[in-house]
Each structure stands twice: as C-alpha cells, then as structure tokens.
Design an enzyme around this catalytic site. Structure first.
Site, PDB file in Angstrom:
ATOM      1  N   GLY A   5      -2.214   7.010  -0.858  1.00  7.09           N
ATOM      2  CA  GLY A   5      -0.992   6.247  -0.441  1.00  7.09           C
ATOM      3  C   GLY A   5      -1.037   5.262   0.470  1.00  7.09           C
ATOM      4  O   GLY A   5       0.127   4.805   1.022  1.00  7.09           O
ATOM      5  N   ASN A  62      -0.817   2.022  -0.635  1.00  4.00           N
ATOM      6  CA  ASN A  62      -0.001   1.128  -1.233  1.00  4.00           C
ATOM      7  C   ASN A  62       1.533   1.571  -1.001  1.00  4.00           C
ATOM      8  O   ASN A  62       2.537   0.817  -0.379  1.00  4.00           O
ATOM      9  CB  ASN A  62      -0.172   0.905  -2.666  1.00  4.00           C
ATOM     10  CG  ASN A  62      -1.167  -0.192  -2.945  1.00  4.00           C
ATOM     11  OD1 ASN A  62      -0.944  -1.348  -2.940  1.00  4.00           O
ATOM     12  ND2 ASN A  62      -2.158   0.414  -3.256  1.00  4.00           N
ATOM     13  N   HIS A 122      -3.261  -3.124  -9.931  1.00  2.00           N
ATOM     14  CA  HIS A 122      -4.651  -2.784 -10.269  1.00  2.00           C
ATOM     15  C   HIS A 122      -5.617  -3.565  -9.373  1.00  2.00           C
ATOM     16  O   HIS A 122      -5.220  -4.705  -9.170  1.00  2.00           O
ATOM     17  CB  HIS A 122      -4.826  -3.089 -11.723  1.00  2.00           C
ATOM     18  CG  HIS A 122      -6.013  -2.756 -12.358  1.00  2.00           C
ATOM     19  ND1 HIS A 122      -6.466  -1.466 -12.807  1.00  2.00           N
ATOM     20  CD2 HIS A 122      -7.149  -3.388 -12.658  1.00  2.00           C
ATOM     21  CE1 HIS A 122      -7.621  -1.242 -13.125  1.00  2.00           C
ATOM     22  NE2 HIS A 122      -8.086  -2.602 -13.160  1.00  2.00           N
ATOM     23  N   GLU A 178      -3.828  -5.939  -2.164  1.00  4.79           N
ATOM     24  CA  GLU A 178      -2.786  -5.207  -2.939  1.00  4.79           C
ATOM     25  C   GLU A 178      -1.650  -4.841  -2.194  1.00  4.79           C
ATOM     26  O   GLU A 178      -0.532  -5.025  -2.770  1.00  4.79           O
ATOM     27  CB  GLU A 178      -3.580  -3.929  -3.209  1.00  4.79           C
ATOM     28  CG  GLU A 178      -4.790  -3.983  -4.270  1.00  4.79           C
ATOM     29  CD  GLU A 178      -5.352  -2.469  -4.354  1.00  4.79           C
ATOM     30  OE1 GLU A 178      -4.352  -1.567  -4.473  1.00  4.79           O
ATOM     31  OE2 GLU A 178      -6.734  -2.461  -4.393  1.00  4.79           O
TER      32      GLU A 178
END
Ligand code: GRF
Length: 206
Positions: A15, A17, A109, A179
C-alpha cells in the site's frame, strides 16, 4: 455546490501507492476523498494504512469470489465514486465493472509499458526482467484499465536510469519513488477534468 471528487482505491499489497494518495490529500495537493479501499486478500499492510486513516475497507478474497470478483466490486463502487484507482492491485478486472466505469479506472504499473507488462508481469518480476534484458531506462506507467492486462491507453509515464550495478531490488526502489508521484499526478488530471481520450491517445488539456 459540486460534490468533492470521490475515489475508490484497490490494493493487494503493502500500500505505498495508497499511502502516497493519502499523503497528497492531507497536503492539499489532491482535492478528493477516498471513499473506500478494496483488497483482494486479507492481512496486507495496505488495509492497516486505510484503517489508520479511517477509510472504509472491504476485503473480497480473490479465491472466494473468483470470476465474480469484478461484479462484487461493482456493487460496492457503483454510484459511489468518480474514479477507481488500482494501486498495487493484482487481480484482473473485467465485465460490467469495466463498461460502467469505462475510461475511469486507472492502474500504476512499474515499467514503461509496453515493455515488461501483461500477464504474469507484476511486482519484483517486472524489474528482474528489465535487469535481465539490460535496458538502460525503465520507469512507471499510469494507464486506463480496459479488459486486457496493462493494455489500456497511457496517461503518463516517468522514466528512471537503470545503472550497471542495479539489482531488481534497487531498481524497484527507484521506480517506486516515481510511481508515487505519477499516480497522484494522474488522479489530479481526473479531478480537474483535464483528460481527453481519442482512440489510444490520452490528451492532457491545460
Ligand atoms: C508497486 O510496484 C506497484 O507498481 C505494483 O505493486 C507494487 C506494490 O505497490 N502494482 P504498493 O506498495 O502496494 O502500492
């Protein structure tokens, strides 16, 4: 008064992100609310991050729901959110969920799609393949989720150098930093209604 932009975040792992989205909401960079976090497995740290931030969580075990997982998610999110964000999510979505939320589901991704993407390409495996291939540049991609695997139109990408001495782990760490920037940047474009999709091309209107 327009309602605040609402998102659902789907998780399958640590988690980080999800955490970057929470942090960007708290800092005021993202003007949206996370209505719920949905995971496809128990006991992942992403669920603790959600609970620590008083975000409603749903666990839909992928082994229990199998082929009906996407329909189960639709029941939870339908009419409740504007955007679905896959943040370290590992199950394949399909069917009505994709149709009802067409162009409003995004995924992060950890490679420059179309390299090192598609079936079986997730997590550390992506970086192992990049190192093995000997690419000089890698990075991350935020894309629209369609019924394929990592095949939807690309919203944005961020590149990082691949160093001679890199391992899959050191590369993963460098990409993960990007990301966290890329995912929130993409969400912000949706909040500000700046995304236009023409065939496979995603245009970010100023
Ligand atoms: C990240 O590399 C992400 O790109 C991939 O899953 C990994 C873990 O993400 N989809 P997180 O820490 O669970 O957000």
């Amino acid at each position: 008064m327009k309602d605040i932009f609402k998102i659902a975040v789907l998780v399958s792992g640590g988690g980080t992100n999800l955490q970057s989205i929470i942090d960007n909401i708290n800092s005021g960079y993202l003007n949206c609310s996370i209505e719920m976090v949905i995971s496809d497995r128990e006991d992942i740290y992403a669920l603790k991050r959600a609970e620590d931030n008083n975000i409603k969580t749903y666990v839909l075990d992928k082994n229990t729901y199998g082929e009906s997982l996407s329909d189960e998610i639709l029941k939870i999110v339908e009419e409740k959110v504007d955007l679905i964000v896959l943040a370290g999510w590992l199950s394949h979505l399909k069917g009505n969920l994709i149709d009802r939320f067409a162009n409003n589901i995004i995924n992060i991704h950890p490679s420059l799609i179309p390299s090192f993407s598609g079936k079986g390409m997730y997590g550390i495996k992506v970086h192992e393949k990049a190192i093995e291939y000997g690419v000089k540049v890698s990075g991350c991609t935020v894309h629209i989720v369609d019924s394929g695997m990592d095949t939807g139109p690309i919203i944005l990408q961020r590149a990082v150098p691949v160093l001679t001495e890199d391992t899959a782990e050191t590369l993963q760490k460098r990409v993960l930093v990007e990301e966290h920037v890329a995912l929130s940047e993409a969400i912000k474009y949706f909040i500000e209604n700046k995304i236009e999709i023409i065939h496979r091309k995603v245009i970010i209107n100023s």
